[in-house]
Design an enzyme around this catalytic site. Structure first.
Site, PDB file in Angstrom:
ATOM      1  N   HIS A  33     -76.572 -15.190 -50.760  1.00 11.63           N
ATOM      2  CA  HIS A  33     -77.401 -16.325 -51.163  1.00 11.63           C
ATOM      3  C   HIS A  33     -76.854 -16.869 -52.478  1.00 11.63           C
ATOM      4  O   HIS A  33     -76.405 -16.095 -53.328  1.00 11.63           O
ATOM      5  CB  HIS A  33     -78.856 -15.899 -51.400  1.00 11.63           C
ATOM      6  CG  HIS A  33     -79.625 -16.892 -52.239  1.00 11.63           C
ATOM      7  ND1 HIS A  33     -80.173 -18.020 -51.698  1.00 11.63           N
ATOM      8  CD2 HIS A  33     -79.851 -16.947 -53.578  1.00 11.63           C
ATOM      9  CE1 HIS A  33     -80.734 -18.729 -52.687  1.00 11.63           C
ATOM     10  NE2 HIS A  33     -80.548 -18.103 -53.830  1.00 11.63           N
ATOM     11  N   GLU A  74     -85.088 -18.938 -59.701  1.00  8.45           N
ATOM     12  CA  GLU A  74     -84.658 -17.724 -58.996  1.00  8.45           C
ATOM     13  C   GLU A  74     -84.208 -16.649 -59.976  1.00  8.45           C
ATOM     14  O   GLU A  74     -84.495 -15.463 -59.778  1.00  8.45           O
ATOM     15  CB  GLU A  74     -83.547 -18.077 -58.006  1.00  8.45           C
ATOM     16  CG  GLU A  74     -84.067 -18.923 -56.841  1.00  8.45           C
ATOM     17  CD  GLU A  74     -82.963 -19.443 -55.934  1.00  8.45           C
ATOM     18  OE1 GLU A  74     -83.294 -20.167 -54.989  1.00  8.45           O
ATOM     19  OE2 GLU A  74     -81.774 -19.134 -56.169  1.00  8.45           O
ATOM     20  N   ASN A 130     -76.141 -13.703 -43.142  1.00  8.14           N
ATOM     21  CA  ASN A 130     -74.977 -14.449 -43.616  1.00  8.14           C
ATOM     22  C   ASN A 130     -74.494 -14.013 -45.003  1.00  8.14           C
ATOM     23  O   ASN A 130     -73.918 -14.800 -45.745  1.00  8.14           O
ATOM     24  CB  ASN A 130     -75.246 -15.962 -43.545  1.00  8.14           C
ATOM     25  CG  ASN A 130     -76.443 -16.383 -44.376  1.00  8.14           C
ATOM     26  OD1 ASN A 130     -77.016 -15.565 -45.083  1.00  8.14           O
ATOM     27  ND2 ASN A 130     -76.803 -17.647 -44.307  1.00  8.14           N
ATOM     28  N   TYR A 136     -88.337 -16.945 -50.603  1.00  7.97           N
ATOM     29  CA  TYR A 136     -87.998 -17.945 -49.588  1.00  7.97           C
ATOM     30  C   TYR A 136     -89.216 -18.799 -49.205  1.00  7.97           C
ATOM     31  O   TYR A 136     -89.270 -19.337 -48.104  1.00  7.97           O
ATOM     32  CB  TYR A 136     -87.399 -17.266 -48.355  1.00  7.97           C
ATOM     33  CG  TYR A 136     -85.907 -16.974 -48.477  1.00  7.97           C
ATOM     34  CD1 TYR A 136     -84.987 -17.998 -48.724  1.00  7.97           C
ATOM     35  CD2 TYR A 136     -85.406 -15.690 -48.323  1.00  7.97           C
ATOM     36  CE1 TYR A 136     -83.633 -17.749 -48.823  1.00  7.97           C
ATOM     37  CE2 TYR A 136     -84.040 -15.426 -48.421  1.00  7.97           C
ATOM     38  CZ  TYR A 136     -83.160 -16.464 -48.665  1.00  7.97           C
ATOM     39  OH  TYR A 136     -81.806 -16.220 -48.756  1.00  7.97           O
ATOM     40  N   LYS A 165     -76.655  -9.931 -49.584  1.00  6.07           N
ATOM     41  CA  LYS A 165     -77.786  -9.635 -48.703  1.00  6.07           C
ATOM     42  C   LYS A 165     -77.636  -8.269 -48.019  1.00  6.07           C
ATOM     43  O   LYS A 165     -76.543  -7.692 -47.994  1.00  6.07           O
ATOM     44  CB  LYS A 165     -77.929 -10.763 -47.678  1.00  6.07           C
ATOM     45  CG  LYS A 165     -78.295 -12.123 -48.310  1.00  6.07           C
ATOM     46  CD  LYS A 165     -78.533 -13.191 -47.247  1.00  6.07           C
ATOM     47  CE  LYS A 165     -78.858 -14.538 -47.887  1.00  6.07           C
ATOM     48  NZ  LYS A 165     -79.126 -15.593 -46.870  1.00  6.07           N
TER      49      LYS A 165
HETATM   50  P1  ATP Z   1     -79.467 -19.269 -49.021  1.00 10.19           P
HETATM   51  O1  ATP Z   1     -80.716 -20.026 -49.463  1.00 10.19           O
HETATM   52  O2  ATP Z   1     -79.768 -17.871 -48.513  1.00 10.19           O
HETATM   53  O3  ATP Z   1     -78.380 -19.312 -50.045  1.00 10.19           O
HETATM   54  P2  ATP Z   1     -78.601 -21.582 -47.578  1.00 10.19           P
HETATM   55  O4  ATP Z   1     -79.067 -22.345 -48.788  1.00 10.19           O
HETATM   56  O5  ATP Z   1     -77.186 -21.758 -47.131  1.00 10.19           O
HETATM   57  O6  ATP Z   1     -78.849 -20.026 -47.753  1.00 10.19           O
HETATM   58  P3  ATP Z   1     -81.117 -22.224 -46.317  1.00 10.19           P
HETATM   59  O7  ATP Z   1     -81.290 -23.408 -45.435  1.00 10.19           O
HETATM   60  O8  ATP Z   1     -81.692 -22.229 -47.689  1.00 10.19           O
HETATM   61  O9  ATP Z   1     -79.544 -21.902 -46.333  1.00 10.19           O
HETATM   62  O10 ATP Z   1     -81.696 -20.978 -45.511  1.00 10.19           O
HETATM   63  C1  ATP Z   1     -82.033 -19.767 -46.188  1.00 10.19           C
HETATM   64  C2  ATP Z   1     -81.633 -18.603 -45.333  1.00 10.19           C
HETATM   65  O11 ATP Z   1     -82.453 -18.577 -44.156  1.00 10.19           O
HETATM   66  C3  ATP Z   1     -80.206 -18.672 -44.764  1.00 10.19           C
HETATM   67  O12 ATP Z   1     -79.224 -18.230 -45.670  1.00 10.19           O
HETATM   68  C4  ATP Z   1     -80.310 -17.748 -43.581  1.00 10.19           C
HETATM   69  O13 ATP Z   1     -80.299 -16.370 -43.965  1.00 10.19           O
HETATM   70  C5  ATP Z   1     -81.695 -18.123 -43.046  1.00 10.19           C
HETATM   71  N1  ATP Z   1     -81.635 -19.208 -42.067  1.00 10.19           N
HETATM   72  C6  ATP Z   1     -81.404 -20.523 -42.309  1.00 10.19           C
HETATM   73  N2  ATP Z   1     -81.422 -21.248 -41.189  1.00 10.19           N
HETATM   74  C7  ATP Z   1     -81.674 -20.370 -40.183  1.00 10.19           C
HETATM   75  C8  ATP Z   1     -81.823 -20.485 -38.756  1.00 10.19           C
HETATM   76  N3  ATP Z   1     -81.706 -21.664 -38.146  1.00 10.19           N
HETATM   77  N4  ATP Z   1     -82.066 -19.344 -38.062  1.00 10.19           N
HETATM   78  C9  ATP Z   1     -82.196 -18.154 -38.678  1.00 10.19           C
HETATM   79  N5  ATP Z   1     -82.061 -17.969 -40.011  1.00 10.19           N
HETATM   80  C10 ATP Z   1     -81.808 -19.058 -40.749  1.00 10.19           C
HETATM   81 MG    MG Z   2     -80.993 -22.078 -49.639  1.00  4.73          MG
END
Ligand code: ATP
Ligand code: MG
Length: 139
Positions: A115, A126, A112, A49, A9
């Site tokens: 992804h 994806e 974070n 997303y 990211k």
């Molecule tokens: P990713 O899909 O990016 O691999 P993930 O599957 O661990 O991450 P998801 O729940 O799919 O987590 O959330 C997608 C992304 O949205 C997260 O990686 C983060 O960047 C953001 N995100 C998720 N939860 C929050 C939150 N509570 N506040 C802010 N940003 C969030």
């Molecule tokens: Mg995810």
């Protein structure tokens, strides 16, 4: 053999962490079969997303994902989806295990670092969202 989709990211690219993250990916036995730099448009980030479009953090997430270039990749290996998720660590770095990418490089629950796809169907979607079949080179 399974494929998964990875994004390094914008936070991690900005901080100069592409190299060490790819080293962790290769060190875990996952093979890079496609990769390129990409600065996502707002439309691309919103589409990618879309599953989160009703969540309160959606607008901030799209702003973050379009804030700079990222590295999009396809990874291949046995059980690649689950193995990459394990290597990434929990979404919130405060909850991520030691030795994971997010423990080392994530700043907070939004910024974070990486992804990874969460299931075979999302991995297929994806990968197809960002890569043509001819851009993926099995090894
Ligand atoms: P990713 O899909 O990016 O691999 P993930 O599957 O661990 O991450 P998801 O729940 O799919 O987590 O959330 C997608 C992304 O949205 C997260 O990686 C983060 O960047 C953001 N995100 C998720 N939860 C929050 C939150 N509570 N506040 C802010 N940003 C969030
Ligand atoms: Mg995810």
């Amino acid at each position: 053999m399974e494929r998964t989709f990875s994004i390094i990211k914008p936070d991690a690219v900005r901080a100069g962490h592409i190299g060490p993250i790819l080293e962790m990916i290769e060190g875990a036995g996952l093979q890079l079969v496609a990769t390129r730099m990409l600065h996502m448009t707002q439309g691309e980030a919103e589409g990618f997303y879309a599953v989160h479009r009703e969540r309160p953090f959606f607008a901030d997430l799209v702003k973050f994902m379009t804030s700079g270039p990222c590295l999009v990749s396809v990874l291949e290996g046995d059980d690649a989806i689950a193995r990459y998720r394990a290597l990434m660590g929990a979404t919130n770095p405060d909850e991520a295990d030691a030795g994971t990418i997010r423990k080392r490089f994530a700043s907070n629950i939004e910024q974070n670092a990486v992804h990874g796809s969460d299931a075979p169907e999302t991995a297929r979607e994806e990968i197809a969202y960002f890569f043509r079949a001819t851009e993926i080179v099995s090894r």
